[in-house]
Write a protein that holds these residues in place. Sequence first.
Motif, mmCIF file in Angstrom:
data_model
loop_
_atom_site.group_PDB
_atom_site.id
_atom_site.type_symbol
_atom_site.label_atom_id
_atom_site.label_comp_id
_atom_site.label_asym_id
_atom_site.label_seq_id
_atom_site.Cartn_x
_atom_site.Cartn_y
_atom_site.Cartn_z
ATOM 1 N N THR A 133 0.871 -1.211 0.009
ATOM 2 C CA THR A 133 0.133 0.063 0.038
ATOM 3 C C THR A 133 0.751 1.135 0.019
ATOM 4 O O THR A 133 0.600 2.251 -0.919
ATOM 5 C CB THR A 133 -1.006 0.043 1.352
ATOM 6 O OG1 THR A 133 -1.956 -1.075 1.081
ATOM 7 C CG2 THR A 133 -1.685 1.363 1.320
ATOM 8 N N ARG A 135 3.806 1.801 -0.813
ATOM 9 C CA ARG A 135 4.823 1.875 -2.155
ATOM 10 C C ARG A 135 3.978 2.271 -3.153
ATOM 11 O O ARG A 135 4.444 3.348 -3.729
ATOM 12 C CB ARG A 135 5.348 0.463 -2.589
ATOM 13 C CG ARG A 135 6.173 0.261 -3.605
ATOM 14 C CD ARG A 135 5.561 0.189 -5.153
ATOM 15 N NE ARG A 135 4.348 -0.528 -5.074
ATOM 16 C CZ ARG A 135 4.255 -1.872 -5.115
ATOM 17 N NH1 ARG A 135 5.220 -2.763 -5.290
ATOM 18 N NH2 ARG A 135 2.892 -2.513 -4.645
ATOM 19 N N THR A 136 2.715 1.844 -3.252
ATOM 20 C CA THR A 136 1.629 2.472 -4.217
ATOM 21 C C THR A 136 1.280 3.790 -4.144
ATOM 22 O O THR A 136 1.235 4.664 -4.812
ATOM 23 C CB THR A 136 0.379 1.736 -4.232
ATOM 24 O OG1 THR A 136 0.747 0.207 -4.634
ATOM 25 C CG2 THR A 136 -0.488 2.210 -5.441
ATOM 26 N N GLU A 139 4.054 6.319 -5.009
ATOM 27 C CA GLU A 139 4.143 6.394 -6.513
ATOM 28 C C GLU A 139 3.080 7.583 -6.809
ATOM 29 O O GLU A 139 3.407 8.372 -7.694
ATOM 30 C CB GLU A 139 3.753 5.197 -7.152
ATOM 31 C CG GLU A 139 5.037 4.104 -7.278
ATOM 32 C CD GLU A 139 4.812 2.787 -7.649
ATOM 33 O OE1 GLU A 139 3.594 2.517 -7.961
ATOM 34 O OE2 GLU A 139 5.744 1.924 -7.676
ATOM 35 N N GLU A 140 1.914 7.354 -6.246
ATOM 36 C CA GLU A 140 0.855 8.279 -6.549
ATOM 37 C C GLU A 140 0.994 9.664 -6.135
ATOM 38 O O GLU A 140 0.780 10.557 -6.767
ATOM 39 C CB GLU A 140 -0.561 7.714 -5.945
ATOM 40 C CG GLU A 140 -1.238 6.696 -6.767
ATOM 41 C CD GLU A 140 -2.205 5.878 -6.272
ATOM 42 O OE1 GLU A 140 -2.758 6.610 -5.250
ATOM 43 O OE2 GLU A 140 -2.655 4.752 -6.479
ATOM 44 N N GLN A 151 9.473 -0.525 -1.829
ATOM 45 C CA GLN A 151 9.468 -1.512 -2.571
ATOM 46 C C GLN A 151 10.861 -2.568 -2.195
ATOM 47 O O GLN A 151 10.895 -3.752 -2.337
ATOM 48 C CB GLN A 151 10.000 -0.971 -4.229
ATOM 49 C CG GLN A 151 10.065 -2.205 -5.124
ATOM 50 C CD GLN A 151 8.694 -3.371 -5.178
ATOM 51 O OE1 GLN A 151 7.740 -2.992 -4.934
ATOM 52 N NE2 GLN A 151 9.136 -4.738 -4.994
#
Length: 185
Positions: A133, A135-136, A139-140, A151
């Motif tokens: 979660t 990591r994503t 990125e966003e 990661q």
Amino acid sequence: MAKRVKKKRATSRRTRQPKKLSDLFHETLKDIYFAENKIIKTLPKMAKAAHSRELANAFNKHLRETHGQVKRLDQIFRMLGKPARGKTCEAINGITDEGAEIMRDFKGMPALDAGLLSAAQAVEHYEISRYGTLRTWAEELGMTDAAKLLQATLAEEEATDQALTELATSVINLEAEEEEVSEAA
Ligand code: FE
Ligand code: FE
Ligand code: FE
């Protein structure tokens, strides 16, 4: 009269600053920071309790990795310009409480290592969920460097989970069964 005052407070609470994804990211970072520090206290106890040398080695190896994971989180807090601070995570407290219960109830028993493995995998799965979660979200939020750090930790947690699965199927569960058979004979 008292009721009216309460209502007013509730309204002002609703109108405070909107919480954004960046706030959620920061809160969740504090959650996993607490969890990792809890794990640093728990892994040595599990390594000490384990009957299998291989399992104890796996716990000690992951303890060393976990220290590095905390350092990565420290770096991300610095990127945010926030102090590295944890926030109580009741989930990891519950998972580690279950592990402690197994250590207590299965002390000296043939199935102890199988129980320790199951407890450790529950911890890894919680971490995998959180790091995936985070990591994503990084990125966003355009935090590319933070995403890379998260990661890297995610990959370590997944590798640990796989190593534990291999230990479980190859050594520990077999050992537990064999000891049960020899006791029954
Ligand atoms: Fe970790
Ligand atoms: Fe949590
Ligand atoms: Fe881990």
